[in-house]
Write an enzyme that holds these catalytic residues in place. Structure first.
Site, mmCIF file in Angstrom:
data_model
loop_
_atom_site.group_PDB
_atom_site.id
_atom_site.type_symbol
_atom_site.label_atom_id
_atom_site.label_comp_id
_atom_site.label_asym_id
_atom_site.label_seq_id
_atom_site.Cartn_x
_atom_site.Cartn_y
_atom_site.Cartn_z
ATOM 1 N N GLY A 1 29.630 32.049 5.385
ATOM 2 C CA GLY A 1 28.961 30.737 5.426
ATOM 3 C C GLY A 1 29.915 29.560 5.543
ATOM 4 O O GLY A 1 29.687 28.633 6.338
ATOM 5 N N ILE A 2 31.009 29.573 4.777
ATOM 6 C CA ILE A 2 31.978 28.476 4.844
ATOM 7 C C ILE A 2 32.853 28.624 6.086
ATOM 8 O O ILE A 2 33.058 27.669 6.835
ATOM 9 C CB ILE A 2 32.844 28.431 3.562
ATOM 10 N N GLY A 3 33.353 29.833 6.316
ATOM 11 C CA GLY A 3 34.238 30.064 7.460
ATOM 12 C C GLY A 3 33.575 29.759 8.791
ATOM 13 O O GLY A 3 34.211 29.241 9.719
ATOM 14 N N LYS B 1 16.669 41.301 0.734
ATOM 15 C CA LYS B 1 16.756 40.876 2.138
ATOM 16 C C LYS B 1 16.505 42.100 2.997
ATOM 17 O O LYS B 1 16.952 43.196 2.658
ATOM 18 C CB LYS B 1 18.156 40.334 2.451
ATOM 19 N N LEU C 1 34.693 33.822 4.104
ATOM 20 C CA LEU C 1 34.529 32.747 3.121
ATOM 21 C C LEU C 1 33.045 32.411 2.991
ATOM 22 O O LEU C 1 32.478 31.694 3.829
ATOM 23 C CB LEU C 1 35.318 31.506 3.561
ATOM 24 N N GLY C 2 32.416 32.966 1.960
ATOM 25 C CA GLY C 2 31.016 32.650 1.693
ATOM 26 C C GLY C 2 30.912 32.320 0.220
ATOM 27 O O GLY C 2 31.851 31.772 -0.360
ATOM 28 N N ARG D 1 32.877 32.618 -8.935
ATOM 29 C CA ARG D 1 33.827 33.603 -9.478
ATOM 30 C C ARG D 1 35.236 33.025 -9.443
ATOM 31 O O ARG D 1 35.582 32.279 -8.527
ATOM 32 C CB ARG D 1 33.769 34.895 -8.671
ATOM 33 N N ASN E 1 19.122 44.875 1.665
ATOM 34 C CA ASN E 1 20.235 44.347 0.878
ATOM 35 C C ASN E 1 19.613 43.732 -0.371
ATOM 36 O O ASN E 1 19.015 42.660 -0.308
ATOM 37 C CB ASN E 1 20.978 43.288 1.706
ATOM 38 N N GLU F 1 26.697 41.787 8.854
ATOM 39 C CA GLU F 1 26.789 42.981 8.014
ATOM 40 C C GLU F 1 25.586 43.907 8.218
ATOM 41 O O GLU F 1 25.718 45.127 8.164
ATOM 42 C CB GLU F 1 26.897 42.563 6.542
ATOM 43 N N MET G 1 29.600 24.559 -1.022
ATOM 44 C CA MET G 1 30.633 23.803 -0.315
ATOM 45 C C MET G 1 30.065 22.547 0.337
ATOM 46 O O MET G 1 30.738 21.521 0.424
ATOM 47 C CB MET G 1 31.306 24.705 0.715
ATOM 48 N N ARG G 2 28.813 22.598 0.796
ATOM 49 C CA ARG G 2 28.218 21.405 1.431
ATOM 50 C C ARG G 2 28.146 20.255 0.444
ATOM 51 O O ARG G 2 28.442 19.112 0.779
ATOM 52 C CB ARG G 2 26.807 21.717 1.957
HETATM 53 P P1 ADP Z 1 26.997 34.896 0.657
HETATM 54 O O1 ADP Z 1 28.391 35.243 0.241
HETATM 55 O O2 ADP Z 1 26.067 34.726 -0.511
HETATM 56 O O3 ADP Z 1 26.446 35.743 1.791
HETATM 57 P P2 ADP Z 1 27.210 32.828 2.662
HETATM 58 O O4 ADP Z 1 28.121 33.610 3.529
HETATM 59 O O5 ADP Z 1 25.859 32.494 3.145
HETATM 60 O O6 ADP Z 1 27.104 33.414 1.208
HETATM 61 O O7 ADP Z 1 27.976 31.447 2.329
HETATM 62 C C1 ADP Z 1 27.488 30.503 1.439
HETATM 63 C C2 ADP Z 1 28.444 29.331 1.433
HETATM 64 O O8 ADP Z 1 28.511 28.770 2.746
HETATM 65 C C3 ADP Z 1 28.037 28.183 0.493
HETATM 66 O O9 ADP Z 1 29.166 27.709 -0.217
HETATM 67 C C4 ADP Z 1 27.583 27.116 1.455
HETATM 68 O O10 ADP Z 1 27.822 25.845 0.945
HETATM 69 C C5 ADP Z 1 28.468 27.370 2.648
HETATM 70 N N1 ADP Z 1 27.925 26.753 3.852
HETATM 71 C C6 ADP Z 1 26.821 27.117 4.545
HETATM 72 N N2 ADP Z 1 26.616 26.240 5.565
HETATM 73 C C7 ADP Z 1 27.612 25.321 5.504
HETATM 74 C C8 ADP Z 1 27.954 24.165 6.261
HETATM 75 N N3 ADP Z 1 27.225 23.773 7.308
HETATM 76 N N4 ADP Z 1 29.064 23.470 5.902
HETATM 77 C C9 ADP Z 1 29.804 23.858 4.840
HETATM 78 N N5 ADP Z 1 29.528 24.925 4.085
HETATM 79 C C10 ADP Z 1 28.450 25.654 4.408
#
Ligand code: ADP
Length: 406
Positions: free
Chosen positions: A331-333, A16, A210-211, A242, A9, A381, A285-286
């Protein structure tokens, strides 16, 4: 000797990878995963075992030229120490755009590369980086079978109407339509619904990926019928950087009144908007959660994110004609307890209610009561790419080393 698949990726400055054992028809089994980042200056390599243990790390000086090609050849050399036990037999690539031509994964040849190159204008910020390692492998490892796996393909099940913009017909003929993205993630979620909740595999489900990128997908009987991303990965929900859906008139304002060039406007919409743009603070988001109590702009960014998710869910419930389940991933979800709670709090009208204890514990089921079920399911994925690569190659893996005298 175990045949292994390499899953790649590639981003603008990162690569990656994951390596999977493939045995007969069983699920591909993750062996190693890792990452090259900072490609182009101060590159860093890390590889981990499937339990997360770091096996090896390396950092190159900023002056050393380590790009995608050097990273890929470094990976091949790293893997060669295990050549008696495991040998790569194919490479599966994540490719963001398969256009109208590809409704599933495809074995790469020159004609396929040409078709994929023609799609660069549809995904100018992602497609070129995805294609680069494919070209490198063809040059440096001729004979290695490669499979392209697309983020758009999963949405090819959508109806003509669901993919149509109300634009002049000749634009549709030029490929201006809704494609949808995050398809590898939705493919994974749809493949595990049956194991989590058989009712959902047959029903009407909204998946919230939600990432850093974010979108929603409406699944009916585990197939995509609508999604929030459209022609590009800009549409739909606000994301890390975005903008999500904006009135097209805003773009004319940026060009005409603000005198931005198309490239500058594109940069604003892709890299300076979303959570970062609204908060003026961060796309993470953190960070926003940690400041939300004291910084009103961080709070607004989160509130907008949640509000848009709720509104788009309303739209997808209409497209599905009801709702049986909601799945959070990305990551967020997967990790942000508060985002899940806030989204569900606004969906009482759809019969959803939160199980607070389960939500704090990360699920997997985070809803209470007999209404639609809400789940947290970590996406995968790369596993989908490994599955697709194997399915394209069929059960008899060609051995790319056979004719190379080693
Ligand atoms: P990508 O779309 O680049 O693959 P990810 O799916 O890894 O991204 O998601 C990244 C997002 O997830 C970032 O906004 C990050 O802050 C959020 N995130 C990751 N871990 C946590 C957590 N423990 N609490 C809140 N948000 C998180």
């Amino acid at each position: 000797m175990m045949p292994v698949l390499i899953v790649l990726n590639a981003g603008s400055s990162s690569l990656k990878f994951q390596v999977y054992d493939v045995v007969d028809t069983a699920e591909p089994l993750l062996v190693w995963k890792g990452l090259y980042e900072g490609l182009g200056g101060g590159a860093h390599f890390v590889v981990k075992a499937n339990d997360g243990r770091i096996l090896e790390e390396r950092t190159w000086d900023a002056g050393e030229q380590v790009g995608h090609e050097e990273a890929l050849m470094h990976l091949v050399a790293w893997l060669s120490q295990f050549r008696d036990e495991r040998r790569p037999v194919a490479i599966g690539h994540r490719v963001v755009h398969g256009g109208e031509a590809f409704s599933g994964p495809v074995l790469v040849n020159d004609a396929v590369i040409e078709t994929l190159e023609a799609l660069v204008p549809l995904a100018p910020l992602h497609q070129p980086h995805n294609l680069e390692p494919i070209r490198i492998v063809r040059r440096r490892l001729p004979g290695m079978p490669q499979v392209a796996c697309f983020d758009t393909a999963f949405h090819q099940s959508q109806s003509d109407i669901a993919t149509l913009f109300a634009l002049p017909r000749e634009m549709r003929e030029r490929g201006v339509r809704r494609y949808g993205f995050h398809g590898l993630s939705y493919d994974y979620i749809s493949s595990v619904l049956q194991d989590n909740d058989p009712r959902l595999a047959k029903g009407r489900v909204i998946v919230a990926h939600l990432g850093n990128g974010a979108s929603l997908c409406a699944l009916h009987k585990a197939a995509s019928i609508a999604t929030t991303m459209g022609f590009s990965a800009l549409d739909g929900l606000p994301m890390g950087t975005r903008c999500g859906a904006v009135d097209a008139g805003v773009v004319f304002f940026m060009l005409r009144e603000m005198k931005l060039s198309p490239e500058e406007a594109e940069r604003v919409l892709y890299t300076k908007s979303g959570l970062l743009g609204v908060s003026g603070l961060s796309n993470d988001m953190r960070v926003l959660r940690s400041k939300a109590g004291s910084d009103p702009d961080a709070r607004r960014a989160i509130d907008l994110f949640v509000y848009r998710i709720q509104r788009e869910i309303g739209s997808l419930v209409a497209a599905l004609g009801g709702l049986d389940g909601l799945v959070f991933t990305g990551g967020i979800g997967e990790n942000d307890v508060a985002t899940r709670a806030e989204v569900i709090a606004g969906l009482a009208w759809a019969g959803l209610s939160l199980d607070e204890v389960a939500n704090r514990a990360g699920g997997p089921r985070v809803s209470a009561g007999s209404g639609p079920a809400a789940w947290v399911i970590p996406t995968n994925e790369e596993l989908v790419i490994a599955r697709q690569t194997r399915s394209v190659l069929g059960p008899s893996y060609p051995d790319p080393h056979r004719n190379q005298g080693d």
